[in-house]
Design a protein around this motif. Structure first.
Motif, mmCIF file in Angstrom:
data_model
loop_
_atom_site.group_PDB
_atom_site.id
_atom_site.type_symbol
_atom_site.label_atom_id
_atom_site.label_comp_id
_atom_site.label_asym_id
_atom_site.label_seq_id
_atom_site.Cartn_x
_atom_site.Cartn_y
_atom_site.Cartn_z
ATOM 1 N N TYR A 19 -1.681 -27.204 0.259
ATOM 2 C CA TYR A 19 -2.720 -26.590 1.082
ATOM 3 C C TYR A 19 -3.858 -26.075 0.208
ATOM 4 O O TYR A 19 -3.676 -25.710 -0.962
ATOM 5 N N LYS A 20 -5.058 -26.056 0.791
ATOM 6 C CA LYS A 20 -6.231 -25.547 0.096
ATOM 7 C C LYS A 20 -6.901 -24.487 0.981
ATOM 8 O O LYS A 20 -7.094 -24.702 2.174
ATOM 9 N N TYR A 21 -7.230 -23.351 0.345
ATOM 10 C CA TYR A 21 -7.863 -22.258 1.083
ATOM 11 C C TYR A 21 -9.216 -21.936 0.468
ATOM 12 O O TYR A 21 -9.353 -21.870 -0.757
ATOM 13 N N VAL A 22 -10.206 -21.762 1.335
ATOM 14 C CA VAL A 22 -11.549 -21.417 0.885
ATOM 15 C C VAL A 22 -12.027 -20.199 1.675
ATOM 16 O O VAL A 22 -12.023 -20.215 2.911
ATOM 17 N N SER A 23 -12.414 -19.140 0.969
ATOM 18 C CA SER A 23 -12.846 -17.912 1.628
ATOM 19 C C SER A 23 -14.326 -17.949 2.017
ATOM 20 O O SER A 23 -14.767 -17.217 2.905
ATOM 21 N N ASP A 24 -15.097 -18.800 1.351
ATOM 22 C CA ASP A 24 -16.525 -18.952 1.668
ATOM 23 C C ASP A 24 -16.811 -20.434 1.854
ATOM 24 O O ASP A 24 -17.074 -21.156 0.900
ATOM 25 N N ILE A 25 -16.784 -20.872 3.094
ATOM 26 C CA ILE A 25 -16.860 -22.305 3.389
ATOM 27 C C ILE A 25 -18.201 -22.927 3.016
ATOM 28 O O ILE A 25 -18.287 -24.120 2.730
ATOM 29 N N LEU A 26 -19.253 -22.121 2.963
ATOM 30 C CA LEU A 26 -20.569 -22.649 2.598
ATOM 31 C C LEU A 26 -20.662 -23.025 1.122
ATOM 32 O O LEU A 26 -21.561 -23.757 0.724
#
Length: 211
Positions: free
Chosen positions: A62-69
């Protein structure tokens, strides 16, 4: 659909989607999308190269991104800004360590996932993978059964006559039917040459010129 709804209720996300890899393994095809506002838009180009979803697929993690921009995703930047989407969690769908797609979860608020939540989502993604593979297996079995039924039917028809011309006509017509061909020929060897014995869906005048 039920699993996607379950994810939305448990995680309280704003958008959840399931996308499957195409035959080239380079593009994702949207299969299920849940959006609270019903305005979820995907870019026309669903190439996974250099995207977070692509990274999840390649690593099978899984990959998590806190700031999608700050990253490249399957959503357009304009849509992300308009809807004020903040985070993305991308979970790979896999079968026997072979990637088949992803589950993407988007939220408009800052969201940190606990280990228990990740474990639960991984379990749900595994269930989705099993459902997808079982569906593919069912379609394969169904197709094989239909083909077998067709062969049995053809065999019965062939055994119902001893007329050679009739048998040849049946063989040609059934071959066209099973191959979804628009036209075809049945050719026999005569005097060391192949000559058209029967044709279907083709101009008879032009057929006579074929050798």
């Amino acid at each position: 659909n039920l699993i996607v709804i379950k994810i939305v209720k448990i995680i309280k996300c704003d958008i959840c989607s399931i996308l499957l890899l195409d035959d080239s393994k380079k593009n994702l095809i949207p299969k299920i999308v849940y959006d609270l506002k019903g305005e979820y838009k995907l870019n026309k180009d669903l190439k996974i190269e250099d995207t977070i979803s692509g990274e999840a697929i390649k690593s099978l993690k899984y990959k998590y991104v806190s700031d999608i921009l700050s990253v490249t995703t399957l959503l357009s930047k304009s849509y992300i800004k308009k809807e004020k989407i903040k985070t993305l969690l991308s979970l790979p769908l896999k079968h026997e360590n072979t990637p088949i797609g992803v589950i993407n979860i988007f939220t408009k608020k800052d969201r940190v996932y606990t280990k228990e939540e990740i474990d639960l989502l991984n379990s749900l993604s595994h269930q989705v993978s099993l459902i997808i593979e079982n569906s593919k297996l069912y379609e394969t079995i169904k197709e094989d059964k239909e083909n077998l039924s067709g062969l049995v039917e053809t065999s019965q028809v062939l055994n119902s006559t001893l007329d050679t011309d009739k048998l040849q006509e049946i063989i040609l017509n059934k071959t066209l039917e099973y191959t979804n061909a628009e036209f075809g020929f049945l050719m026999l060897i005569k005097d060391d040459y192949l000559k058209v014995k029967l044709s279907s869906g083709f101009d008879k005048k032009r057929t006579n010129k074929i050798k």
